[in-house]
Design a protein around this motif. Structure first.
Motif, short mmCIF file in Angstrom:
data_model
loop_
_atom_site.label_atom_id
_atom_site.label_comp_id
_atom_site.label_asym_id
_atom_site.label_seq_id
_atom_site.Cartn_x
_atom_site.Cartn_y
_atom_site.Cartn_z
N ASN A 325 0.82 -1.21 0.00
CA ASN A 325 0.00 0.00 0.00
C ASN A 325 0.85 1.27 0.00
O ASN A 325 1.99 1.25 0.44
CB ASN A 325 -0.90 0.03 1.23
N ALA A 326 0.26 2.34 -0.47
CA ALA A 326 0.94 3.63 -0.42
C ALA A 326 0.82 4.16 1.00
O ALA A 326 -0.27 4.48 1.44
CB ALA A 326 0.29 4.59 -1.39
N ASP B 199 -5.04 -3.06 5.89
CA ASP B 199 -4.51 -3.31 4.55
C ASP B 199 -5.38 -4.27 3.75
O ASP B 199 -5.57 -4.10 2.54
CB ASP B 199 -3.08 -3.86 4.64
N VAL B 202 -8.44 -2.38 2.51
CA VAL B 202 -8.13 -1.48 1.39
C VAL B 202 -7.93 -2.28 0.11
O VAL B 202 -8.42 -1.91 -0.97
CB VAL B 202 -6.88 -0.64 1.72
N HIS B 206 -9.96 -2.07 -3.48
CA HIS B 206 -9.34 -1.90 -4.81
C HIS B 206 -9.74 -3.05 -5.74
O HIS B 206 -9.96 -2.84 -6.94
CB HIS B 206 -7.82 -1.81 -4.67
N GLU B 229 -6.82 5.11 10.04
CA GLU B 229 -5.95 5.68 9.00
C GLU B 229 -5.50 4.58 8.05
O GLU B 229 -5.16 3.49 8.49
CB GLU B 229 -4.71 6.31 9.63
N ALA B 230 -5.48 4.90 6.74
CA ALA B 230 -5.18 3.83 5.78
C ALA B 230 -4.05 4.16 4.80
O ALA B 230 -3.10 3.41 4.66
CB ALA B 230 -6.43 3.48 5.00
N ILE B 231 -4.15 5.30 4.13
CA ILE B 231 -3.20 5.59 3.04
C ILE B 231 -2.76 7.04 3.14
O ILE B 231 -3.58 7.95 3.28
CB ILE B 231 -3.87 5.39 1.66
N ALA B 232 -1.45 7.26 3.05
CA ALA B 232 -0.95 8.64 3.02
C ALA B 232 -1.38 9.28 1.71
O ALA B 232 -1.18 8.71 0.64
CB ALA B 232 0.56 8.65 3.14
N SER B 242 -3.55 11.56 5.92
CA SER B 242 -3.87 10.22 5.42
C SER B 242 -5.37 10.08 5.23
O SER B 242 -6.17 10.72 5.92
CB SER B 242 -3.34 9.16 6.38
#
Lengths: 412, 289
Positions: A325-326, B199, B202, B206, B229-232, B242
């Motif tokens: 992941n980013a 993760d 997420v 996707h 919080e998941a992705i910057a 994020s």
């Protein structure tokens, strides 16, 4: 005089010989950085020692050898474990001089593979005092299309009412015309290669194109785009290549950056795909990702900017190598929720240096005395892998190479 | 024009007579021969312009023939043209270079797997997937089969799924089967929306974007209620911001074409009313089931 003068205590481990970078100052393909961060490599658990690499067929690759804890009178030999991969060309016959420090040169073989330079005591087949692990990499060309971007504003009839061309100085040099600008960018790319060639990665400019961005690409009438405008225009740009990394040299940006490398997987995870999909049942148009290298020609960007930002494009410190992941933008310690921030001589040398603990704003005094010149950023790219609990940002050399041949690297 | 045609015939005639096999030179054959020559001469712009002018099938046939050229620069040019002029032949040219000895050529071919868009190319994709050792390339091919294939391809995907050991490749194959309508695979992906790990959630979102069926949005309640919080999402050098799992989920709603009063892509931190609106929309989908 005895060969060994160090007092050896019971549980002490002594490294009698050591290796280092054979020059100071800017990166140079013949003088690669050495990964000497400890003696542990999770990827190759049986290997304990410094690591470096060279590209297949590279000649006169040079590394500095040090007699750390052994007398100059001790007879030492540098011996390759596989002369087909690493052929030592200097010193002749591998016999090391009595000097405390001296260079070892070798030629890389035609095929990729792992080898080691062993330092042997007294005879060419004597006991091994130390090893330098050497990886020979096959060449990967990272193809680039360089866009010299002009930003225009047009009236309702399509006439240009204002435009922002490239400034002069262009990337800090007097470049009054297109050939001079082309030469400047080409020079930057060539010099960025100095850091990456030892890792088998060669940035290759396929072509230069003149590209015009206006409201249809930027989404606004700006002449100085922000992040959202830049990334949208990068995706919608005319001349966008499907088989090269698109390098957009833009005259100016409100972002106050020198450059920005966006890898396809990061762009995908952010939804940086344009134009936006219409609501069904309207057919979706051809859509493109914002992945690209963006360089601001009015900034103080340097060749090191390209080397660093292309590191990001090759997913370094942009994607979590454990989860995919980013979740980060820079290196050690900049991990989302991570607590491994540190500021030490290793992090200060890295091409992908941390942002949390070391401010990026000029003057970057913290860069001094790390071997690359006054205020100059480092070019050190890590090889070894550490346990994920310690640091997920290492093994950059292999990560970049994997990314550069992976599906979607040249995402259109 | 007629004069040029006659001249071409005359030029071709001695060659045809000299060979055992008689080739009738037509204008199309002349164009093919001209394209082959311009590619061999690395006349990039001319070759591209010519390929665009030709019937895609003819250009593709030339590309397929020239994809194995000894010079890597020629093979790269073939792939470059294949990316611009899609056809069955162009796709086969791409697939033939997935294991090229030159890593640069291989990298470009790998990147163009998504350009192989003809249904008729699916058997070639299966064959290439079986021959290739690169797990990432295999996964990309599986997903491409999911994109251009149909339910008739499910058994062959299932067979490979059962054999696969790599978790990422299994996910790719499952996503491909789910996209082609396989309910069992869809359930696997949907279950991951309730996984305890951020993760995994997420990744499931996707995958659902890839599956592309807006009906799956009715399962989004757990992810829209997840504020972790998941992705910057902040640009480099900016203060870190994020996206939460709920922001990513709303982004997936946008990607699936579920109507909302706002766009949630590119990802951003949504306001509480926006999250609530997305939640209400999903609840209405649940009820409409």
């Amino acid at each position: 005089m005895p060969d060994f003068r160090t007092t050896i205590w019971k549980s002490e481990r002594v490294y009698m010989v050591d290796f280092g970078r054979a020059k100071t100052g800017e990166a140079h393909r013949r003088f690669p950085d050495i990964d000497d961060i400890g003696y542990h490599d999770d990827a190759f658990a049986a290997e304990h020692g410094p690591i470096l690499s060279a590209m297949a067929r590279q000649t006169r690759v040079t590394v500095r050898f040090h007699r750390a804890e052994i007398s100059g009178g001790a007879r030492l030999f540098a011996v390759s474990t596989d002369p087909n991969l690493v052929r030592i060309t200097s010193p002749a016959h591998g016999r090391l001089s009595a000097d405390r420090s001296q260079n070892i040169e070798f030629t890389a073989g035609n095929a990729p593979g792992p080898a080691a330079i062993e330092v042997r005591y007294n005879w060419e087949d004597g006991p091994v005092l130390g090893r330098l692990y050497v990886r020979i990499y096959a060449r990967i060309q990272v193809l680039m299309r360089v866009h010299l971007v002009t930003i225009v504003q047009r009236d309702a009839l399509g006439n240009i009412t204002a435009q922002q061309g490239h400034p002069n100085p262009f990337f800090s040099k007097n470049c009054p015309n297109r050939p001079a600008r082309v030469a400047r960018v080409q020079d930057f790319v060539n010099r960025a290669n100095e850091a990456w060639v030892p890792h088998g990665i060669v940035f290759t400019v396929v072509d230069f194109v003149d590209t015009v961005w206006g409201q249809p690409q930027l989404g606004s009438a700006t002449l100085s785009p922000n992040f959202a405008e830049l990334t949208q225009a990068g995706a919608l740009s005319p001349n966008r290549s499907a088989v090269s990394v698109n390098v957009y040299c833009v005259p100016t940006s409100t972002m106050n950056i020198t450059g920005m490398g966006i890898p396809p997987a990061w762009a995908r995870s952010q939804g940086l795909r344009f134009p936006p999909a219409p609501l069904p049942p309207a057919p979706a148009p051809a859509r493109h990702l914002s992945s690209a290298l963006y360089l601001v020609s009015s900034s103080a960007a340097t060749p090191q900017t390209i080397a660093h930002e292309m590191g990001h494009y090759m997913t370094l410190c942009a994607l979590n190598p454990v989860t995919g992941n980013a979740d980060q933008w820079h290196s050690t310690g900049d991990v989302l929720g991570g607590t491994h921030t540190r500021d030490d001589i290793v992090s200060r040398r890295r091409l992908m240096h941390p942002m949390v603990s070391i401010p990026n704003a000029a003057p970057s005094n913290w860069r001094n005395n790390t071997g690359y010149g006054n205020l100059a950023a480092g070019s050190y790219i890590t090889y070894r892998r550490l346990p994920a609990a310690q640091d997920i940002t290492f093994q950059e050399s292999q990560h970049a190479r994997t990314a550069a041949v992976a599906p979607g690297f040249y995402a259109a | 024009m007629q004069l040029k045609f006659l001249l071409n015939l005359l030029l071709a005639f001695p060659v045809s007579c000299g060979a055992q096999k008689v080739t009738v030179m037509t204008p199309d054959n002349n164009l093919k021969s001209e394209l082959a020559q311009t590619i061999a001469g690395r006349n990039v712009d001319t070759a591209k312009a010519l390929a665009h002018r030709m019937p895609p099938g003819d250009a593709g046939a030339v590309l397929q023939d020239m994809a194995a050229n000894q010079r890597s620069s020629i093979r790269l040019l073939v792939l470059d043209i294949a990316s611009e002029v899609p056809s069955e032949g162009a796709s086969r040219a791409i697939l033939s270079r997935l294991q090229d000895a030159d890593l640069t050529v291989r990298a470009v071919a790998n990147s163009l797997i998504g350009s192989c868009g003809q249904k008729s190319i699916v058997p070639d994709l299966f064959a290439a997937m079986d021959q290739n050792e690169d797990l990432l390339a295999k996964g990309a091919m599986a997903r491409q089969i999911g994109t251009i294939g149909d339910s008739g391809d499910l058994p062959r995907l299932r067979e490979r799924y059962n054999k696969a050991r790599d978790p990422q490749l299994r996910d790719d194959l499952a996503a491909a089967m789910a996209r082609l309508g396989d309910e069992r695979s869809r359930n696997v992906v949907v279950r991951r929306l309730s996984d305890s790990e951020v993760d995994a959630r997420v990744k499931a979102l996707h995958d659902i974007e890839y599956i592309g069926d807006p009906r799956l949005a009715r399962h989004f309640r757990p992810v829209l209620e997840d504020q972790r919080e998941a992705i910057a999402i902040s640009p480099p050098h900016d203060p870190r911001v994020s996206a939460r799992v709920c922001d990513v989920a709303a982004g997936s709603l946008t990607a699936l074409g579920v109507p909302l009063s706002f766009r949630a892509l590119p990802l951003r931190r949504l306001s509480e009313p926006e999250i609530q609106e997305a939640l209400q929309r999903v609840m209405s989908l649940e009820n409409a089931q």
